[in-house]
Design a protein around this motif. Structure first.
Motif, mmCIF file in Angstrom:
data_model
loop_
_atom_site.group_PDB
_atom_site.id
_atom_site.type_symbol
_atom_site.label_atom_id
_atom_site.label_comp_id
_atom_site.label_asym_id
_atom_site.label_seq_id
_atom_site.Cartn_x
_atom_site.Cartn_y
_atom_site.Cartn_z
ATOM 1 N N CYS A 46 -54.963 -2.404 41.193
ATOM 2 C CA CYS A 46 -53.658 -1.768 41.596
ATOM 3 C C CYS A 46 -54.306 -0.177 41.765
ATOM 4 O O CYS A 46 -54.488 0.789 41.246
ATOM 5 C CB CYS A 46 -52.327 -1.620 40.818
ATOM 6 S SG CYS A 46 -51.667 -3.273 39.921
ATOM 7 N N ASP A 47 -54.558 -0.477 43.907
ATOM 8 C CA ASP A 47 -55.115 1.038 44.177
ATOM 9 C C ASP A 47 -54.149 1.548 44.722
ATOM 10 O O ASP A 47 -53.768 1.164 45.466
ATOM 11 C CB ASP A 47 -56.438 -0.123 45.014
ATOM 12 C CG ASP A 47 -57.434 0.955 45.623
ATOM 13 O OD1 ASP A 47 -57.826 0.889 46.560
ATOM 14 O OD2 ASP A 47 -57.245 2.693 45.609
ATOM 15 N N GLU A 48 -54.492 2.863 44.624
ATOM 16 C CA GLU A 48 -52.804 3.237 44.881
ATOM 17 C C GLU A 48 -54.023 4.307 46.469
ATOM 18 O O GLU A 48 -52.786 4.604 47.336
ATOM 19 C CB GLU A 48 -52.172 4.647 44.391
ATOM 20 C CG GLU A 48 -53.412 5.798 43.976
ATOM 21 C CD GLU A 48 -54.565 5.279 42.899
ATOM 22 O OE1 GLU A 48 -54.969 4.461 42.472
ATOM 23 O OE2 GLU A 48 -55.779 6.033 42.960
ATOM 24 N N GLY A 56 -54.620 3.119 36.959
ATOM 25 C CA GLY A 56 -54.879 3.543 36.902
ATOM 26 C C GLY A 56 -54.316 5.222 35.830
ATOM 27 O O GLY A 56 -53.433 4.719 35.904
ATOM 28 N N PRO A 57 -54.515 7.024 35.799
ATOM 29 C CA PRO A 57 -54.394 7.884 34.936
ATOM 30 C C PRO A 57 -53.455 8.294 36.045
ATOM 31 O O PRO A 57 -53.545 7.605 37.297
ATOM 32 C CB PRO A 57 -55.763 8.416 34.631
ATOM 33 C CG PRO A 57 -56.614 8.119 35.425
ATOM 34 C CD PRO A 57 -56.538 6.316 35.928
ATOM 35 N N GLU A 58 -53.339 8.930 35.842
ATOM 36 C CA GLU A 58 -52.424 9.961 36.831
ATOM 37 C C GLU A 58 -53.024 10.715 37.832
ATOM 38 O O GLU A 58 -52.614 10.494 39.306
ATOM 39 C CB GLU A 58 -51.788 11.594 35.865
ATOM 40 C CG GLU A 58 -50.546 11.616 34.914
ATOM 41 C CD GLU A 58 -50.762 11.243 34.195
ATOM 42 O OE1 GLU A 58 -51.996 11.041 33.341
ATOM 43 O OE2 GLU A 58 -50.178 11.367 32.687
ATOM 44 N N LEU A 63 -48.500 -2.012 46.031
ATOM 45 C CA LEU A 63 -47.855 -2.043 45.153
ATOM 46 C C LEU A 63 -46.516 -0.845 46.712
ATOM 47 O O LEU A 63 -45.824 -0.050 45.787
ATOM 48 C CB LEU A 63 -47.525 -0.761 43.317
ATOM 49 C CG LEU A 63 -48.082 -2.163 42.844
ATOM 50 C CD1 LEU A 63 -48.486 -1.261 41.085
ATOM 51 C CD2 LEU A 63 -47.929 -3.290 42.699
ATOM 52 N N GLY A 64 -47.207 -0.711 47.597
ATOM 53 C CA GLY A 64 -46.445 -0.703 48.757
ATOM 54 C C GLY A 64 -46.519 0.959 48.756
ATOM 55 O O GLY A 64 -47.555 1.490 48.848
ATOM 56 N N ARG A 119 -45.379 4.415 48.112
ATOM 57 C CA ARG A 119 -44.880 5.297 47.376
ATOM 58 C C ARG A 119 -45.952 5.315 47.050
ATOM 59 O O ARG A 119 -45.817 4.355 46.032
ATOM 60 C CB ARG A 119 -43.431 5.285 47.507
ATOM 61 C CG ARG A 119 -42.758 5.877 48.009
ATOM 62 C CD ARG A 119 -41.440 5.086 47.620
ATOM 63 N NE ARG A 119 -41.166 3.817 47.614
ATOM 64 C CZ ARG A 119 -41.305 2.896 48.937
ATOM 65 N NH1 ARG A 119 -40.695 3.191 49.674
ATOM 66 N NH2 ARG A 119 -40.976 1.665 48.518
ATOM 67 N N LEU A 174 -46.356 5.494 42.910
ATOM 68 C CA LEU A 174 -45.780 4.790 41.487
ATOM 69 C C LEU A 174 -46.330 5.883 40.414
ATOM 70 O O LEU A 174 -47.928 5.310 40.411
ATOM 71 C CB LEU A 174 -46.005 3.555 41.589
ATOM 72 C CG LEU A 174 -45.404 2.776 42.152
ATOM 73 C CD1 LEU A 174 -45.495 0.857 42.350
ATOM 74 C CD2 LEU A 174 -44.254 3.811 43.478
ATOM 75 N N ALA A 179 -45.502 1.394 37.891
ATOM 76 C CA ALA A 179 -46.937 0.439 38.918
ATOM 77 C C ALA A 179 -46.585 -0.227 37.339
ATOM 78 O O ALA A 179 -47.208 -1.468 37.873
ATOM 79 C CB ALA A 179 -47.783 1.116 38.788
#
Ligand code: SAH
Length: 248
Positions: A165-167, A191-193, A215-216, A218, A220, A225
């Motif tokens: 999951c790559d923000e 991942g972490p904050e 995951l879109g 925004r 999360l 997430a």
């Protein structure tokens, strides 16, 4: 009110005598206010779920007599959750949701920006057990000791897809990515904050088994997430696809 449901790692069979430990007896007698003659459901991943009757009992100890089997054990899909521990309450939330959402193994991952260095595995295990009892699964999620991300990646098995999951974007929407690469041996990495460092991103993406997903639009929180990604996977690849099981 449904009968209390307790995980029991001793073998369950008709007429077996089960002695509960101090904590479970306290929970059953003092918290759930059950007494001699009341019914309890006992379960584990090998024997399934059985009805049992409370015999002699006080808050220090209780003896149960096993009766009929209620349900045959069902496993959860071969899905791991790898997550960087965050603040205590949110880590607790992640572990509890992972248990409810049918994760088989929960693996805390230490990344460069992970804040929590000490992960209390015993506490997470107790949380996961309570969630497993409530969510009516048969096995307990296995909780691993915290491991460094690099070590986990070094030993990553080729036959398990690592859904990353790559923000930071540049990734397919998770639903599309899963359609292109259906999986039944999977792991989801959150991942972490502070997110992943560029080096970590490159390292993860260099793994042949890695599947970066979005995951879109925004950002999360890690706990959001985790719940979102697990739900999406179960719905598309896991045991939600079979629809609701008939409940007695
Ligand atoms: N501080 C980072 C966000 C970290 S969010 C930043 O502002 O960029 C914590 C974790 O949740 C991320 O590492 C990622 O694994 C996951 N996550 C959050 N939002 C996401 C999104 N839109 N797409 C994919 N993963 C996401």
């Amino acid at each position: 009110m449904t009968d209390p449901r307790l995980y029991c790692d001793s073998s369950l069979s008709a007429a077996a005598e089960i002695r509960l430990g101090r904590d479970e007896s306290h929970y059953l007698i003092s918290v759930m206010r059950r007494k001699t003659g009341d019914k309890v459901r006992l379960f584990n991943a090998q024997d399934g779920e059985w009805e049992a009757e409370i015999g002699a009992a006080d808050r220090k100890g209780a003896v149960l007599t096993v009766g009929a089997r209620l349900r045959v054990a069902q496993g959860v899909p071969d899905l791991d959750l790898l997550f960087a521990p965050v603040k205590k309450a949110r880590t607790d939330f992640i572990v509890e949701k992972a248990a409810e959402l049918g994760v088989r193994r929960i693996r805390p991952v230490l990344t460069q920006r992970t804040i929590a260095d000490k992960v209390r595995i015993d506490r997470l295990g107790a949380l996961a057990k309570e969630a497993a009892e409530q969510t009516e699964r048969f096995d307990l999620p296995e909780i691993f000791e915290a491991e460094k991300l690099a070590a986990i990646l070094d030993g990553w098995p080729a036959d398990r897809v690592l859904i990353y999951c790559d923000e930071a974007g540049e990734a397919l929407p998770m639903a599309t990515a899963l359609r292109d690469r259906p999986t039944n041996k999977a792991a989801i990495l959150i991942g972490p904050e502070g997110g992943f460092t560029p080096e970590e991103r490159a390292r993860i993406r260099s793994l042949p088994s890695a599947l970066p997903v979005s995951l879109g639009p925004r950002i999360l929180r890690a706990d959001t997430a985790a719940a979102a990604a697990l739900s999406l996977w179960q719905s598309q690849c896991g045991d939600w696809a079979g629809g609701a099981q008939p409940r007695e």
